[in-house]
Enzyme design. Structure first.
Site, PDB file in Angstrom:
ATOM      1  N   SER A   1       9.832  22.867  35.011  1.00  0.00           N
ATOM      2  CA  SER A   1       8.693  23.697  34.260  1.00  0.00           C
ATOM      3  C   SER A   1       9.351  24.415  33.002  1.00  0.00           C
ATOM      4  O   SER A   1       8.578  24.616  32.062  1.00  0.00           O
ATOM      5  CB  SER A   1       7.701  24.319  35.027  1.00  0.00           C
ATOM      6  OG  SER A   1       8.306  25.454  35.539  1.00  0.00           O
TER       7      SER A   1
ATOM      8  N   SER B   1      12.828  24.411  38.675  1.00  0.00           N
ATOM      9  CA  SER B   1      12.418  24.348  37.366  1.00  0.00           C
ATOM     10  C   SER B   1      13.317  25.071  36.226  1.00  0.00           C
ATOM     11  O   SER B   1      13.084  25.005  35.167  1.00  0.00           O
ATOM     12  CB  SER B   1      10.974  25.325  37.046  1.00  0.00           C
ATOM     13  OG  SER B   1       9.821  24.598  37.545  1.00  0.00           O
TER      14      SER B   1
ATOM     15  N   LYS C   1      10.484  32.492  28.934  1.00  0.00           N
ATOM     16  CA  LYS C   1       9.592  31.579  29.395  1.00  0.00           C
ATOM     17  C   LYS C   1       8.221  32.334  29.492  1.00  0.00           C
ATOM     18  O   LYS C   1       8.074  33.177  29.752  1.00  0.00           O
ATOM     19  CB  LYS C   1       9.906  31.119  30.754  1.00  0.00           C
ATOM     20  CG  LYS C   1       9.082  30.090  31.399  1.00  0.00           C
ATOM     21  CD  LYS C   1       9.635  29.569  32.739  1.00  0.00           C
ATOM     22  CE  LYS C   1       8.714  28.273  33.404  1.00  0.00           C
ATOM     23  NZ  LYS C   1       8.930  27.918  34.615  1.00  0.00           N
TER      24      LYS C   1
END
Lengths: 477, 94
Positions: free
Chosen positions: A154, A178, A79
């Protein structure tokens, strides 16, 4: 055999057994990314050359008979809020679009040491603020299972990349769901470990007391493998904890009768989409049929969890994002006459709308005249929520809930309505508030849109959630 | 109700600016979020201690040893302007 379909652990085993080379793995993935990611947009950066040289180095090691790391040859997505010194780390923001960290995050160091292949940095909501990846400065990612739907967020890029076989496994971060929610929307496993289990050094913070790095994988065993490698105390993160992790991955036969399972009765007061509800109760029935013990528990303060989360996370975020001032790193506006103008213009031009809203909210509730009513009250309710869980875990090992109250929604459906977006995190935020561990386990329903269940374990109870995950995977096979 | 003046004052604290159109839409969404968190006031928290950290936490002491820090060149590479090995910004003192 299609290399792209292999589980992460199988890639490593086949490379060690010389059935395939690391270079073959890298080339297969790069080719697939080139074809696929034009549409899905799971990556912000793909490091083809870095992946190729890493693959060649592993093949060289094999040739020389050197020992290989535990992630040898596995293509991994990171990420884009976890810093890497060979690639930009953008956090999905214009603010950091060119930022290259001078150091690697601890998890990145570990992956490199274990011969994992970091193939790219994955898309995300700006500064991890969002549940759909639509707030990314680099454009939304799409759900590989239905291109009209969001992949969740996210960590939506990481989940979409795993679900579309563009990486074998990925890292995300989870402040209020997330990792688990995008894993749910994309039909993959998403594991958020206990607060402190994995070092956060090098994770750009959203809310420090809630953030935790997590794993997105094709199944429970792959997630457990990555967890076991990344977990442990790190002197660079004083909130990380040294606790034994006793995962027995050799024997995946799990006796479900030994796991005591609780269902919070407050769940039934919450509005849940019918398909999600049906699927959840079907899973409970399946567990009972296989001899599992399921009982009702009570978490009376769950009704304040979303409010508590919004107050604490935004208060912490507003303080964290004060560091982006345009001076030492990040975006700097071109046109300014005073220092104040430099700050204001740089921040106003580089932050997106959701980020601004949360900074404003956090600052508002921390203002002297509101801090007692909002922030301090939230910290106290956080204690009530922790106490509820503590009490529940006196009688059960595991709590079950849906991961999200809805199915994946359409791109554009909720982006103009933040309150609706926040309500989707209802089941995931309590876990972060109490510092517990939890995992999304995907269970497909008829029309192929995934519906996951959330398996919640006590603090440092990863063994329990992984065992139950393996058991349920065995039942639905 | 939150006033436009309130929003401007918070924006100043945040080092953000909003033009008028943005300002109006912003207030509406901002108020919705504030309404949502309002419920928390009804929770009975008398005699309840706040949670600052979920785990037992002690600040660790590190040994008083000389260690290499990040190279200056590496640290400066992300700034827009540098001079003589420093971050260059506006002159703030005459």
């Amino acid at each position: 055999m299609d290399i792209l379909d292999l589980k992460a652990r199988d890639i490593r085993d086949k490379i060690i057994n010389r059935e395939i080379t690391a270079t073959e793995v890298v080339e297969a993935y790069i080719k697939h990314i080139e074809e696929k990611d034009k549409d899905i947009n799971a990556f912000i950066t793909v490091d083809k050359e870095g992946a190729r040289s890493q693959g060649a180095r592993i093949d060289e090691k094999i040739k020389n008979g050197e020992e290989l790391g535990r992630l040898a040859g596995i293509p991994i997505g990171i990420k884009d809020n976890i810093v890497t010194k060979d690639m930009v780390t953008t956090c999905g923001s214009k603010m950091l679009k060119d930022y290259v960290s001078p150091y690697d995050a601890t998890v990145v160091e570990i992956i490199k040491k274990e011969d994992g292949i970091i193939i790219g940095k994955t898309n995300m909501d700006e500064f991890a603020m969002g549940s759909s990846t639509e707030t990314s400065y680099f454009g939304a990612s799409k759900n590989p299972l239905d291109m009209k739907k969001v992949p969740g967020g996210s960590s939506g890029g990481s989940a979409a990349a795993v679900a579309s076989n563009q990486v074998a496994i990925a890292l995300g971060s989870d402040t209020g769901g997330s990792v688990r929610q995008p894993a749910n929307f994309c039909g993959v496993v998403g594991l958020k470990p206990t607060y402190g289990r994995i070092s956060r050094y090098g994770l750009v913070p959203l809310a420090n007391t809630l953030d935790q790095i997590g794993v997105i994988a094709k199944d429970t065993e792959d997630a457990a493998l990555m967890l076991s490698i990344l977990s442990g105390y790190d002197e660079k993160d004083p909130t990380s904890v040294s606790m034994d992790l006793n995962l027995n991955l050799e024997s995946t036969e799990v006796d479900i009768k030994k796991i005591r399972i609780g269902i919070p009765k407050e769940l039934f007061d919450i509005e849940i989409e019918n398909q999600v509800k049906d699927n959840f109760f079907k899973t409970i029935e399946l567990i009972k049929e296989n001899g599992g013990m399921v009982e009702e528990v009570s978490l009376p303060n769950l009704k304040y969890a979303l409010e508590t989360y919004l107050l604490i996370s935004n208060a912490e975020a507003s303080a964290n994002l004060a560091r982006f001032d345009g001076l030492r790193l990040g975006f700097r506006a071109e046109d300014y006459e005073t220092l104040d103008e430099l700050y204001i213009k740089s921040r106003t031009e580089a932050f997106g709308e959701e980020v601004k809203r949360r900074i404003m909210l956090g600052t508002y509730i921390l203002r002297e005249d509101h801090a007692e009513d909002y922030y301090m009250q939230a910290l106290k309710v956080r204690t009530l929520i922790r106490n509820d869980f503590e009490k529940a875990f006196e009688n059960v090992d595991i709590l079950l809930s849906p991961t999200s109250p809805t199915l994946p929604f359409n791109l554009g459906d909720k982006i103009e309505n933040p309150v609706d977006m926040y309500k989707g995190d209802l089941f995931t935020v309590p876990v972060n508030l109490a510092g517990l561990c939890a995992m999304n386990l995907p269970l497909f329903n008829g029309d192929r849109l995934p519906i996951g269940i959330q398996i919640i374990g006590n603090k440092f109870g990863e063994e329990d959630i992984i065992n139950l995950g393996l058991a349920i995977e065995g039942m639905v096979k | 109700m939150i006033s436009k003046e309130d929003v401007s004052q918070i924006a100043e604290l945040c080092k953000l600016s909003f033009d008028d159109v943005e300002n109006d839409g912003f207030i509406k969404e901002f108020e919705k979020v504030l309404n949502l968190v309002e419920n928390i006031k009804e929770a009975d928290t008398s005699d309840i201690e706040p949670t600052y950290q979920v785990n037992q936490y002690k600040d660790p002491f590190i040994g008083d040893e000389v260690e290499e820090s990040l190279p200056q060149k590496e640290v400066l590479k992300n700034t827009v302007e540098e001079k003589y090995g420093y971050f260059k910004i506006l002159k703030v003192v005459d």
